[in-house]
Design a protein around this motif. Structure first.
Motif, mmCIF file in Angstrom:
data_model
loop_
_atom_site.group_PDB
_atom_site.id
_atom_site.type_symbol
_atom_site.label_atom_id
_atom_site.label_comp_id
_atom_site.label_asym_id
_atom_site.label_seq_id
_atom_site.Cartn_x
_atom_site.Cartn_y
_atom_site.Cartn_z
ATOM 1 N N ALA A 207 44.923 50.953 29.813
ATOM 2 C CA ALA A 207 44.010 51.293 31.015
ATOM 3 C C ALA A 207 45.000 52.697 31.309
ATOM 4 O O ALA A 207 45.481 53.242 32.145
ATOM 5 N N GLY A 208 45.750 53.298 29.854
ATOM 6 C CA GLY A 208 46.691 54.359 30.798
ATOM 7 C C GLY A 208 47.745 54.405 31.197
ATOM 8 O O GLY A 208 48.322 53.551 29.986
ATOM 9 N N ASN A 209 48.442 54.860 31.144
ATOM 10 C CA ASN A 209 50.073 55.091 31.444
ATOM 11 C C ASN A 209 50.861 53.382 31.210
ATOM 12 O O ASN A 209 50.465 53.017 31.683
ATOM 13 N N THR A 210 51.992 53.869 30.846
ATOM 14 C CA THR A 210 52.917 52.074 31.081
ATOM 15 C C THR A 210 53.764 51.521 32.195
ATOM 16 O O THR A 210 53.900 52.834 33.182
ATOM 17 N N MET A 211 53.674 50.438 32.383
ATOM 18 C CA MET A 211 54.279 50.477 33.910
ATOM 19 C C MET A 211 55.518 49.832 34.071
ATOM 20 O O MET A 211 56.148 49.261 32.661
ATOM 21 N N GLU A 212 56.031 49.426 34.690
ATOM 22 C CA GLU A 212 57.766 50.063 34.515
ATOM 23 C C GLU A 212 57.919 47.725 35.295
ATOM 24 O O GLU A 212 57.249 47.308 36.175
ATOM 25 N N ILE A 213 58.715 47.184 34.003
ATOM 26 C CA ILE A 213 59.156 45.892 34.482
ATOM 27 C C ILE A 213 60.419 45.676 34.379
ATOM 28 O O ILE A 213 60.670 45.823 33.671
ATOM 29 N N VAL B 70 66.304 38.242 34.932
ATOM 30 C CA VAL B 70 67.229 37.543 34.108
ATOM 31 C C VAL B 70 68.692 38.442 33.522
ATOM 32 O O VAL B 70 68.781 38.334 34.289
ATOM 33 N N THR B 71 67.700 39.571 33.173
ATOM 34 C CA THR B 71 69.331 40.925 32.725
ATOM 35 C C THR B 71 69.171 41.695 33.835
ATOM 36 O O THR B 71 69.957 42.614 33.259
ATOM 37 N N GLY B 72 67.449 41.863 34.376
ATOM 38 C CA GLY B 72 67.362 43.272 35.179
ATOM 39 C C GLY B 72 67.394 44.298 34.189
ATOM 40 O O GLY B 72 67.253 45.617 34.881
ATOM 41 N N GLU B 73 67.308 44.368 32.661
ATOM 42 C CA GLU B 73 66.689 45.388 31.971
ATOM 43 C C GLU B 73 65.272 45.806 32.907
ATOM 44 O O GLU B 73 64.017 45.397 32.903
ATOM 45 N N LEU B 74 64.938 47.078 32.372
ATOM 46 C CA LEU B 74 63.755 47.697 33.077
ATOM 47 C C LEU B 74 62.717 47.560 31.473
ATOM 48 O O LEU B 74 64.028 48.784 30.443
ATOM 49 N N HIS C 129 59.288 48.620 30.034
ATOM 50 C CA HIS C 129 57.725 49.215 29.399
ATOM 51 C C HIS C 129 57.158 48.781 29.309
ATOM 52 O O HIS C 129 56.980 48.128 28.341
ATOM 53 N N ALA C 130 55.588 48.160 30.168
ATOM 54 C CA ALA C 130 54.378 47.701 29.274
ATOM 55 C C ALA C 130 53.209 48.093 29.246
ATOM 56 O O ALA C 130 52.778 49.122 29.638
ATOM 57 N N GLN C 131 52.527 47.699 28.421
ATOM 58 C CA GLN C 131 51.356 48.513 28.381
ATOM 59 C C GLN C 131 50.567 47.404 28.883
ATOM 60 O O GLN C 131 50.366 46.915 29.297
ATOM 61 N N ILE C 132 49.257 47.872 29.889
ATOM 62 C CA ILE C 132 48.013 47.592 30.103
ATOM 63 C C ILE C 132 47.144 47.435 29.950
ATOM 64 O O ILE C 132 46.497 48.568 29.134
ATOM 65 N N PHE C 133 46.430 45.883 29.660
ATOM 66 C CA PHE C 133 44.893 46.094 28.892
ATOM 67 C C PHE C 133 44.117 45.499 29.448
ATOM 68 O O PHE C 133 45.032 43.908 30.369
ATOM 69 N N VAL C 134 42.774 45.492 29.645
ATOM 70 C CA VAL C 134 42.039 45.017 31.130
ATOM 71 C C VAL C 134 40.693 44.423 29.933
ATOM 72 O O VAL C 134 40.885 45.429 29.211
ATOM 73 N N ALA C 135 41.326 43.382 29.841
ATOM 74 C CA ALA C 135 40.077 42.541 29.253
ATOM 75 C C ALA C 135 39.401 41.799 29.899
ATOM 76 O O ALA C 135 38.974 41.620 30.702
ATOM 77 N N ALA C 136 37.451 41.448 29.972
ATOM 78 C CA ALA C 136 36.339 41.469 30.243
ATOM 79 C C ALA C 136 35.174 40.724 29.310
ATOM 80 O O ALA C 136 35.403 40.846 28.517
ATOM 81 N N LEU C 137 34.421 39.156 29.994
ATOM 82 C CA LEU C 137 34.160 39.015 28.708
ATOM 83 C C LEU C 137 32.558 39.116 30.046
ATOM 84 O O LEU C 137 33.003 39.431 30.954
ATOM 85 N N THR D 122 40.110 39.876 33.546
ATOM 86 C CA THR D 122 41.502 39.298 33.575
ATOM 87 C C THR D 122 41.963 40.908 33.237
ATOM 88 O O THR D 122 42.207 41.249 31.892
ATOM 89 N N CYS D 123 43.225 41.004 33.998
ATOM 90 C CA CYS D 123 44.429 42.020 33.232
ATOM 91 C C CYS D 123 46.087 40.979 32.138
ATOM 92 O O CYS D 123 46.137 40.132 33.062
ATOM 93 N N MET D 124 45.717 41.726 31.113
ATOM 94 C CA MET D 124 47.099 41.089 30.720
ATOM 95 C C MET D 124 48.582 42.322 31.033
ATOM 96 O O MET D 124 47.757 43.561 29.930
ATOM 97 N N LEU D 125 49.463 42.020 31.190
ATOM 98 C CA LEU D 125 50.558 42.463 30.509
ATOM 99 C C LEU D 125 51.376 42.271 29.195
ATOM 100 O O LEU D 125 52.038 40.938 28.968
ATOM 101 N N LYS D 126 51.414 43.487 28.539
ATOM 102 C CA LYS D 126 52.333 42.660 27.351
ATOM 103 C C LYS D 126 52.968 43.733 26.781
ATOM 104 O O LYS D 126 53.196 44.991 26.631
#
Length: 182
Positions: free
Chosen positions: A142-148, A152-156, A158-166, A172-176
């Protein structure tokens, strides 16, 4: 076929809501049952003509129409400035730049310029495919990374965003995060 122009009463309502009450284009669109692109177009025309709210005394609908639509008095296709196509092609290579964004910039400089449909040409973007329900899972990046922020640790991170559809199922959006397992 060009879109039918709004009544001057509705155009005045758009100006009143924007400049008199400071509403967003989306709220104006909902209030006037007009598309957001149409609202943006009329506000762009008003800005180019130097029109604000309240309208000056003595400004009747005919004068307002002449200010908003000067091309109706004789601007032909030949009078419309063409975009700098080599520059458009260069800009489209940049990250985050879209054809719609470049068109909005073009319209800011050229309020009487080509409408989006005329500007980008007609491209059939439909690709019909038939699938059995649940047969395939479609996944797209889905494009650019997202900050998460890790709670627990406060660590910043970056997550890739993928969109999946049946097919015929909810999206359904999956953040990984990169490097995560599973």
């Amino acid at each position: 076929m060009p879109a039918k122009r709004l009544s001057m009463r509705k155009i005045q309502e758009i100006l009143r809501l924007k400049y008199g009450h400071g509403l967003s284009n989306r709220d104006i669109s909902n209030s006037t049952t007009t598309s957001r692109s149409t609202v943006a177009d009329y506000l762009l025309r008003a800005s180019a003509a130097g029109i604000s709210w309240p309208l000056p005394k003595g400004m009747d609908e005919e004068k307002l129409e002449h200010l908003l639509f000067p091309s109706a008095t004789g601007c032909s296709r030949r009078d419309r400035p063409l975009p700098d196509w080599p520059e458009v092609r260069r800009q489209l290579r940049r990250k985050g730049v879209t054809l719609a964004l470049l068109w909005h910039e073009y319209k800011e400089k050229n309020p009487d310029g080509y409408q989006y449909e005329q500007w980008h040409g007609t491209i059939d973007l439909v690709m019909r495919q038939e699938h059995q329900a649940g047969e395939k899972l479609f996944v797209d990046y889905a494009g650019n990374t997202m900050e998460i922020i890790d709670q627990v640790t406060g660590e910043l991170r970056h997550a890739q965003i993928f969109v999946a559809a049946l097919w015929e199922q909810a999206i359904t959006c999956m953040l990984k995060p990169p490097g995560a397992r599973g």
